[in-house]
Design an enzyme around this catalytic site. Structure first.
Site, PDB file in Angstrom:
ATOM      1  N   ARG A 127      -3.280-108.248 -52.172  1.00  0.00           N
ATOM      2  CA  ARG A 127      -3.959-107.625 -51.027  1.00  0.00           C
ATOM      3  C   ARG A 127      -5.313-107.083 -51.478  1.00  0.00           C
ATOM      4  O   ARG A 127      -5.366-106.170 -52.286  1.00  0.00           O
ATOM      5  CB  ARG A 127      -3.078-106.502 -50.465  1.00  0.00           C
ATOM      6  CG  ARG A 127      -3.622-105.792 -49.248  1.00  0.00           C
ATOM      7  CD  ARG A 127      -2.666-104.672 -48.827  1.00  0.00           C
ATOM      8  NE  ARG A 127      -3.186-103.927 -47.694  1.00  0.00           N
ATOM      9  CZ  ARG A 127      -4.063-102.941 -47.796  1.00  0.00           C
ATOM     10  NH1 ARG A 127      -4.518-102.566 -48.977  1.00  0.00           N
ATOM     11  NH2 ARG A 127      -4.488-102.305 -46.712  1.00  0.00           N
ATOM     12  N   LYS A 169      -8.976 -99.634 -56.075  1.00  0.00           N
ATOM     13  CA  LYS A 169      -8.248 -98.352 -56.165  1.00  0.00           C
ATOM     14  C   LYS A 169      -8.686 -97.531 -57.373  1.00  0.00           C
ATOM     15  O   LYS A 169      -9.290 -98.033 -58.312  1.00  0.00           O
ATOM     16  CB  LYS A 169      -6.738 -98.599 -56.174  1.00  0.00           C
ATOM     17  CG  LYS A 169      -6.231 -98.941 -54.766  1.00  0.00           C
ATOM     18  CD  LYS A 169      -4.742 -99.015 -54.667  1.00  0.00           C
ATOM     19  CE  LYS A 169      -4.349 -99.350 -53.215  1.00  0.00           C
ATOM     20  NZ  LYS A 169      -2.909 -99.627 -53.080  1.00  0.00           N
TER      21      LYS A 169
HETATM   22  C1  YH5 Z   1      -0.718-101.480 -51.024  1.00  0.00           C
HETATM   23  O1  YH5 Z   1      -0.921-101.272 -52.218  1.00  0.00           O
HETATM   24  N1  YH5 Z   1      -2.543-100.016 -49.985  1.00  0.00           N
HETATM   25  S1  YH5 Z   1      -4.015 -98.697 -48.115  1.00  0.00           S
HETATM   26  C2  YH5 Z   1      -7.863 -96.349 -52.000  1.00  0.00           C
HETATM   27  C3  YH5 Z   1      -8.918 -97.120 -52.459  1.00  0.00           C
HETATM   28  C4  YH5 Z   1      -8.984 -98.459 -52.177  1.00  0.00           C
HETATM   29  C5  YH5 Z   1      -8.003 -99.029 -51.427  1.00  0.00           C
HETATM   30  C6  YH5 Z   1      -9.776 -95.349 -53.772  1.00  0.00           C
HETATM   31  N2  YH5 Z   1      -1.985-100.437 -47.878  1.00  0.00           N
HETATM   32  C7  YH5 Z   1      -1.481-100.878 -49.981  1.00  0.00           C
HETATM   33  O2  YH5 Z   1      -5.916-100.118 -49.921  1.00  0.00           O
HETATM   34  N3  YH5 Z   1      -0.148-101.981 -48.321  1.00  0.00           N
HETATM   35  C8  YH5 Z   1      -2.803 -99.768 -48.704  1.00  0.00           C
HETATM   36  O3  YH5 Z   1      -9.933 -96.604 -53.209  1.00  0.00           O
HETATM   37  C9  YH5 Z   1      -1.155-101.148 -48.663  1.00  0.00           C
HETATM   38  N4  YH5 Z   1       0.298-102.290 -50.620  1.00  0.00           N
HETATM   39  C10 YH5 Z   1       0.574-102.539 -49.300  1.00  0.00           C
HETATM   40  N5  YH5 Z   1       1.589-103.344 -49.005  1.00  0.00           N
HETATM   41  C11 YH5 Z   1      -4.817 -98.060 -49.575  1.00  0.00           C
HETATM   42  C12 YH5 Z   1      -5.895 -98.924 -50.115  1.00  0.00           C
HETATM   43  C13 YH5 Z   1      -6.947 -98.273 -50.934  1.00  0.00           C
HETATM   44  C14 YH5 Z   1      -6.884 -96.926 -51.234  1.00  0.00           C
END
Ligand code: YH5
Length: 284
Positions: free
Chosen positions: A260, A226
């Site tokens: 996760r 993230k």
């Molecule tokens: C979460 O924290 N996050 S989707 C942006 C990125 C990398 C990854 C800029 N679903 C979560 O993973 N479910 C997502 O790079 C989730 N907790 C739970 N429970 C976003 C994501 C991501 C976004």
């Protein structure tokens, strides 16, 4: 404090008396980190198999991108993306599957197909979602987010300490869900890193994760790749693994029991090593 939490996930059980890794399986063509690579069902199944081999306890399958500006998907599109993959993960790999969705129809179909957990970034606030989750009879991850994915990063503002606001939201949401019939024993809580939060909010929230742990339910955290890592260290998405491992270790030290992530192998080792130290010191 020794937390022996055994979650009943449909026909499966998940032991959260120690921290476990949840592998992310995106089945979206516009996903931020894996853009388009896992649309092919066979490819998705192979990727999941690899994550299970590397030690993932749960595979989190999502068909809706929560990226700001992402195209909204129809219910049918989401079903078409997610359900065939879930069926194969269960039939062929006997995986414990979590479905990353806010859509009641998807929750229902996924549970019918054998999904053992629901992960809803909107905390079951969509119409019909709470009832669908109750009927699914599986644990639910309730996450904190202000607004909707499309507008949440516009100007995130918290009156007072972010950790107190997030804890108060999760406590209230858990009570509302319980009043509707979703037992607390089926709830997992998540502060929602990156959802309607500045980098400073995210860093502070991780430092104060104990304030969320106090609510007495297992904690899930999602920080993998993230922008809290990217912005702090000046790293592109492909360069964020070391930063992510540091964050995962700190989360586990502060009580997180589900992490996760995209990079399963590295996180299994990092979290396993951190846990060995905590166990030896018997602080957990
Ligand atoms: C979460 O924290 N996050 S989707 C942006 C990125 C990398 C990854 C800029 N679903 C979560 O993973 N479910 C997502 O790079 C989730 N907790 C739970 N429970 C976003 C994501 C991501 C976004």
């Amino acid at each position: 404090m020794q937390t022996t939490t055994l979650l009943e996930c449909g026909s499966r059980r998940l032991d959260l008396s120690f921290p476990r890794v949840m592998g992310i399986l995106n089945v979206t063509p516009d996903s931020f980190s894996d853009g388009g690579y896992h649309l092919d069902i066979g490819e998705a199944v192979r990727h999941a198999e690899q994550m299970l081999t590397q030690g993932a306890a749960v595979i989190d399958v999502g068909g809706e991108s929560t990226r700001p500006g992402a195209e909204p998907v129809s219910v049918q599109q989401e079903l078409d993306r997610v359900i065939p993959v879930i069926e194969r993960l269960i039939q062929e790999l006997d995986a414990l599957v979590s479905v990353d969705t806010s859509t009641p129809e998807v929750m229902q179909e996924a549970a019918c197909a054998g999904a053992g957990m629901i992960n809803d970034v909107r905390g079951l606030r969509r119409e019909g979602a709470l009832q669908a989750a109750i009927a699914a009879k599986v644990p639910v991850c309730l996450m904190h987010m202000l607004g909707e994915p499309g507008d949440m990063q516009d100007a995130p503002h918290y009156d007072g300490a972010v950790e107190e606001q997030v804890a108060a939201f999760l406590e209230r949401r858990m009570a509302e869900c319980e009043a509707a019939g979703l037992g607390r024993d089926r709830v997992i809580l998540d502060p929602g890193f990156g959802f309607a939060k500045t980098v400073e909010h995210n860093l502070r929230l991780l430092d104060r994760l104990a304030d969320i742990e106090r609510l007495g339910r297992p904690l899930l955290v999602g920080m993998s790749r993230k922008s809290m890592i990217g912005k702090t260290l000046g790293r592109s998405v492909e360069e964020r693994l070391p930063g992510g491992l540091a964050l995962a270790v700190m989360a586990v030290e502060r009580g997180a029991r589900l992490v996760r992530v995209h990079d399963v192998q590295a996180h299994v080792d990092a979290v396993g090593m951190a846990w060995a130290v905590l166990e030896e010191g018997s602080r957990k």
